[in-house]
Motif scaffolding. Structure first.
Motif, PDB file in Angstrom:
ATOM      1  N   HIS A   1       0.844  -1.198   0.000  1.00 29.68           N
ATOM      2  CA  HIS A   1       0.000   0.000   0.000  1.00 29.68           C
ATOM      3  C   HIS A   1       0.879   1.247   0.000  1.00 29.68           C
ATOM      4  CE1 HIS A   1      -3.349   2.669   0.862  1.00 29.68           C
ATOM      5  NE2 HIS A   1      -2.683   3.157   1.897  1.00 29.68           N
ATOM      6  N   GLY A   2       2.008   1.165   0.678  1.00 31.79           N
ATOM      7  CA  GLY A   2       2.939   2.287   0.691  1.00 31.79           C
ATOM      8  C   GLY A   2       3.642   2.496  -0.629  1.00 31.79           C
ATOM      9  N   LEU A   3       3.642   1.475  -1.481  1.00 31.81           N
ATOM     10  CA  LEU A   3       4.284   1.567  -2.792  1.00 31.81           C
ATOM     11  C   LEU A   3       3.244   1.733  -3.896  1.00 31.81           C
ATOM     12  CD1 LEU A   3       7.069  -1.126  -2.340  1.00 31.81           C
ATOM     13  CD2 LEU A   3       7.196   1.341  -1.963  1.00 31.81           C
ATOM     14  N   LEU A   4       2.155   2.416  -3.543  1.00 31.79           N
ATOM     15  CA  LEU A   4       1.124   2.853  -4.490  1.00 31.79           C
ATOM     16  C   LEU A   4       0.290   1.723  -5.067  1.00 31.79           C
ATOM     17  CD1 LEU A   4       3.124   5.607  -6.428  1.00 31.79           C
ATOM     18  CD2 LEU A   4       1.798   5.820  -4.329  1.00 31.79           C
ATOM     19  N   LEU A   5       0.232   0.584  -4.390  1.00 29.25           N
ATOM     20  CA  LEU A   5      -0.682  -0.467  -4.825  1.00 29.25           C
ATOM     21  C   LEU A   5      -2.094   0.110  -4.842  1.00 29.25           C
ATOM     22  CD1 LEU A   5      -0.554  -3.618  -5.397  1.00 29.25           C
ATOM     23  CD2 LEU A   5      -1.467  -3.878  -3.087  1.00 29.25           C
ATOM     24  N   PRO A   6      -2.833  -0.018  -5.955  1.00 28.80           N
ATOM     25  CA  PRO A   6      -4.190   0.543  -6.004  1.00 28.80           C
ATOM     26  C   PRO A   6      -5.028   0.045  -4.827  1.00 28.80           C
ATOM     27  CG  PRO A   6      -3.519  -0.182  -8.179  1.00 28.80           C
ATOM     28  CD  PRO A   6      -2.456  -0.660  -7.228  1.00 28.80           C
ATOM     29  N   ASP A   7      -5.672   0.970  -4.144  1.00 25.92           N
ATOM     30  CA  ASP A   7      -6.442   0.592  -2.963  1.00 25.92           C
ATOM     31  C   ASP A   7      -7.813   0.073  -3.375  1.00 25.92           C
ATOM     32  OD1 ASP A   7      -6.747   0.151  -0.326  1.00 25.92           O
ATOM     33  OD2 ASP A   7      -6.989   2.243   0.268  1.00 25.92           O
ATOM     34  N   THR A   8      -8.301  -0.886  -2.632  1.00 29.61           N
ATOM     35  CA  THR A   8      -9.628  -1.450  -2.860  1.00 29.61           C
ATOM     36  C   THR A   8     -10.322  -1.570  -1.505  1.00 29.61           C
ATOM     37  OG1 THR A   8      -8.885  -3.750  -2.590  1.00 29.61           O
ATOM     38  CG2 THR A   8      -8.757  -2.809  -4.814  1.00 29.61           C
ATOM     39  N   PRO A   9     -11.652  -1.655  -1.492  1.00 36.50           N
ATOM     40  CA  PRO A   9     -12.352  -1.821  -0.212  1.00 36.50           C
ATOM     41  C   PRO A   9     -11.878  -3.046   0.569  1.00 36.50           C
ATOM     42  CG  PRO A   9     -13.898  -1.191  -1.927  1.00 36.50           C
ATOM     43  CD  PRO A   9     -12.592  -1.448  -2.616  1.00 36.50           C
ATOM     44  N   ALA A  10     -11.564  -4.128  -0.138  1.00 37.00           N
ATOM     45  CA  ALA A  10     -11.116  -5.344   0.549  1.00 37.00           C
ATOM     46  C   ALA A  10      -9.768  -5.122   1.226  1.00 37.00           C
ATOM     47  CB  ALA A  10     -11.016  -6.500  -0.444  1.00 37.00           C
ATOM     48  N   GLN A  11      -8.859  -4.444   0.535  1.00 43.37           N
ATOM     49  CA  GLN A  11      -7.556  -4.146   1.141  1.00 43.37           C
ATOM     50  C   GLN A  11      -7.709  -3.217   2.340  1.00 43.37           C
ATOM     51  OE1 GLN A  11      -4.263  -2.909  -1.378  1.00 43.37           O
ATOM     52  NE2 GLN A  11      -5.272  -3.826  -3.138  1.00 43.37           N
ATOM     53  N   ALA A  12      -8.528  -2.187   2.176  1.00 42.70           N
ATOM     54  CA  ALA A  12      -8.728  -1.229   3.265  1.00 42.70           C
ATOM     55  C   ALA A  12      -9.302  -1.923   4.500  1.00 42.70           C
ATOM     56  CB  ALA A  12      -9.644  -0.102   2.807  1.00 42.70           C
ATOM     57  N   ALA A  13     -10.202  -2.879   4.285  1.00 45.80           N
ATOM     58  CA  ALA A  13     -10.799  -3.603   5.412  1.00 45.80           C
ATOM     59  C   ALA A  13      -9.752  -4.449   6.130  1.00 45.80           C
ATOM     60  CB  ALA A  13     -11.943  -4.482   4.911  1.00 45.80           C
ATOM     61  N   LEU A  14      -8.850  -5.066   5.375  1.00 49.27           N
ATOM     62  CA  LEU A  14      -7.784  -5.859   5.988  1.00 49.27           C
ATOM     63  C   LEU A  14      -6.842  -4.965   6.798  1.00 49.27           C
ATOM     64  CD1 LEU A  14      -6.937  -8.330   3.084  1.00 49.27           C
ATOM     65  CD2 LEU A  14      -7.711  -8.973   5.377  1.00 49.27           C
ATOM     66  N   ARG A  15      -6.497  -3.806   6.241  1.00 51.39           N
ATOM     67  CA  ARG A  15      -5.609  -2.900   6.978  1.00 51.39           C
ATOM     68  C   ARG A  15      -6.281  -2.402   8.259  1.00 51.39           C
ATOM     69  NH1 ARG A  15      -4.976  -0.571   1.998  1.00 51.39           N
ATOM     70  NH2 ARG A  15      -5.953   1.371   2.710  1.00 51.39           N
ATOM     71  N   ARG A  16      -7.584  -2.109   8.162  1.00 48.98           N
ATOM     72  CA  ARG A  16      -8.300  -1.656   9.359  1.00 48.98           C
ATOM     73  C   ARG A  16      -8.294  -2.729  10.438  1.00 48.98           C
ATOM     74  NH1 ARG A  16     -11.947   0.625   5.726  1.00 48.98           N
ATOM     75  NH2 ARG A  16     -13.341  -1.178   5.938  1.00 48.98           N
ATOM     76  N   ARG A  17      -8.488  -3.974  10.023  1.00 50.42           N
ATOM     77  CA  ARG A  17      -8.499  -5.060  11.007  1.00 50.42           C
ATOM     78  C   ARG A  17      -7.124  -5.186  11.672  1.00 50.42           C
ATOM     79  NH1 ARG A  17     -11.747  -9.615  11.950  1.00 50.42           N
ATOM     80  NH2 ARG A  17     -13.375  -8.324  11.008  1.00 50.42           N
ATOM     81  N   ILE A  18      -6.068  -5.093  10.876  1.00 49.19           N
ATOM     82  CA  ILE A  18      -4.711  -5.154  11.431  1.00 49.19           C
ATOM     83  C   ILE A  18      -4.464  -3.976  12.367  1.00 49.19           C
ATOM     84  CG2 ILE A  18      -2.258  -4.956  10.827  1.00 49.19           C
ATOM     85  CD1 ILE A  18      -2.909  -6.585   8.295  1.00 49.19           C
ATOM     86  N   ASP A  19      -4.920  -2.786  11.963  1.00 45.00           N
ATOM     87  CA  ASP A  19      -4.735  -1.600  12.805  1.00 45.00           C
ATOM     88  C   ASP A  19      -5.552  -1.702  14.090  1.00 45.00           C
ATOM     89  OD1 ASP A  19      -3.002  -0.487  10.986  1.00 45.00           O
ATOM     90  OD2 ASP A  19      -4.524   0.754  10.008  1.00 45.00           O
ATOM     91  N   ASP A  20      -6.780  -2.209  13.976  1.00 48.66           N
ATOM     92  CA  ASP A  20      -7.621  -2.353  15.167  1.00 48.66           C
ATOM     93  C   ASP A  20      -6.982  -3.305  16.179  1.00 48.66           C
ATOM     94  OD1 ASP A  20      -9.460  -0.630  14.091  1.00 48.66           O
ATOM     95  OD2 ASP A  20     -10.847  -2.197  13.411  1.00 48.66           O
ATOM     96  N   LEU A  21      -6.313  -4.325  15.665  1.00 47.55           N
ATOM     97  CA  LEU A  21      -5.638  -5.282  16.544  1.00 47.55           C
ATOM     98  C   LEU A  21      -4.295  -4.748  17.047  1.00 47.55           C
ATOM     99  CD1 LEU A  21      -6.334  -8.532  14.470  1.00 47.55           C
ATOM    100  CD2 LEU A  21      -7.384  -7.908  16.653  1.00 47.55           C
ATOM    101  N   GLY A  22      -3.789  -3.702  16.391  1.00 50.34           N
ATOM    102  CA  GLY A  22      -2.523  -3.101  16.807  1.00 50.34           C
ATOM    103  C   GLY A  22      -1.316  -3.980  16.560  1.00 50.34           C
ATOM    104  N   VAL A  23      -1.353  -4.790  15.492  1.00 49.29           N
ATOM    105  CA  VAL A  23      -0.283  -5.773  15.300  1.00 49.29           C
ATOM    106  C   VAL A  23       0.628  -5.475  14.109  1.00 49.29           C
ATOM    107  CG1 VAL A  23      -1.531  -7.656  16.411  1.00 49.29           C
ATOM    108  CG2 VAL A  23      -1.842  -7.259  13.957  1.00 49.29           C
TER     109      VAL A  23
END
Length: 338
Positions: free
Chosen positions: A225-247
């Motif tokens: 994602h930091g290297l400009l991979l096109p964002d999608t709702p599925a990717q954003a949801a995975l990142r949110r889950r990782i962020d919510d878990l703080g891992v």
């Protein structure tokens, strides 16, 4: 009459030959084979047969016995009866190994910098030298190292968003009997990577490989994602889950997108832990809710369109220090080259 050769034997020989280069130890090739056998099979491709799990275990033990991690554990345990000089030597050796490691800047910051045509930031805050206290605790004991030092070590991972003060408060409460007890024996046990491999069952090693490959994929998506991979709702949801878990900081520390056989061995042992198995299952559940990771909304071309969008984003990157960071189109680049 010619006896037919078992196709599995033929494919196994081909896989081993693919990874066994001249002068290379066969055990490293076995680990690469084991890693490849755990990857998904492309449509129409022949599945890679599994190497004998006993051979895999022997290769893991051989690699781990020679790893930096295992040498640090051995040094830590030898320092227990070596007095002050032994302790100083332990801290110096562990500090040299851990002090060289710095966490990369968060992918969101990297992406923002690239899109703005600015220099990519360097993470100057995460200093892993304090993790030397964990190594010391393995050999010298928790009481000798102290909970304040261990709080610094745990905070260096950055996981769960907890600060040094947070860890110190929790560890102090446990030490005083005012909070849940901490089983420090687990620290001793899990520090011995070789012992963990020797104790693990065959199915546990295979499961750890599944967990490792899966978490490596989720981590890779987050980093890309930091290297400009096109964002999608599925990717954003995975990142949110990782962020919510703080891992994410923890994954950033333990995972490697393209590990060497030696890194693979260490990562496999890490993924024997139930914590990582549970994390993998949590992220797989999220992926099952929305599996369209590589589908840009509104683009019916699917993966092809996704790849083209990524290539276009990289091609049209603003150039730092030129034109005030404004984007330069492909045609303009061609004209400037001429």
């Amino acid at each position: 009459m010619v006896d037919a050769v078992d196709p599995v034997v033929v494919e196994s020989a081909a896989v081993l030959a693919r990874h066994l280069r001249q002068g290379r130890d066969r055990r490293l090739a076995v680990l690469e084979w084991f890693a490849e056998a755990g990857m998904g099979v492309r449509p129409g491709a022949v599945p890679v047969p599994e190497p004998a799990i006993g051979t895999v275990r022997q290769a893991l033990v051989w690699v781990l016995e020679r790893s930096v991690s295992q040498r640090l554990v051995a040094l830590a345990r030898s320092a227990a009866g070596a007095g002050e000089e032994g302790q100083d030597a332990l801290y110096a050796a562990a500090g040299r190994v851990l002090g060289a490691y710095r966490g990369a800047a968060h992918p969101a910051l990297v992406r923002a910098a690239l899109e703005a045509g600015e220099d990519v930031p360097v993470d100057a805050e995460r200093d892993f030298r304090s993790m030397v206290h964990l190594v010391a605790a393995v050999g010298l004991g928790v009481q000798e190292v102290g909970t304040d030092a261990l709080a610094e070590a745990f905070a260096a991972f950055g996981m769960f968003g907890l600060t040094v003060e947070d860890w110190a408060q929790m560890l102090g409460a446990a030490e005083r009997g005012e909070g849940p007890p901490v089983d420090w024996g687990q620290l001793q046990q899990h520090a011995d990577f070789v012992g963990q491999v020797q104790r693990a069952g065959d199915e546990e090693l295979v499961r750890a490989r599944t967990v490792m490959i899966g978490l490596r994929g989720f981590y890779g998506l987050y980093v890309l994602h930091g290297l400009l991979l096109p964002d999608t709702p599925a990717q954003a949801a995975l990142r949110r889950r990782i962020d919510d878990l703080g891992v994410f900081p923890l994954l950033d520390h333990v995972m490697a997108v393209n590990p060497s056989p030696r890194q693979f061995a260490e990562l496999l042992v890490v993924c024997l832990e139930p914590f990582y198995d549970n994390l993998y299952e949590t992220l797989m559940e999220q992926l099952a809710e929305d599996p369209a990771v590589f589908r840009v909304p509104g683009d019916e071309t699917g993966v092809v369109g996704f790849g083209e969008a990524w290539a276009g984003a990289v091609r049209d990157l603003p150039v730092p220090g030129r034109d005030g960071g404004a984007g330069v189109g492909p045609g303009e680049r061609s004209a400037k080259r001429s």
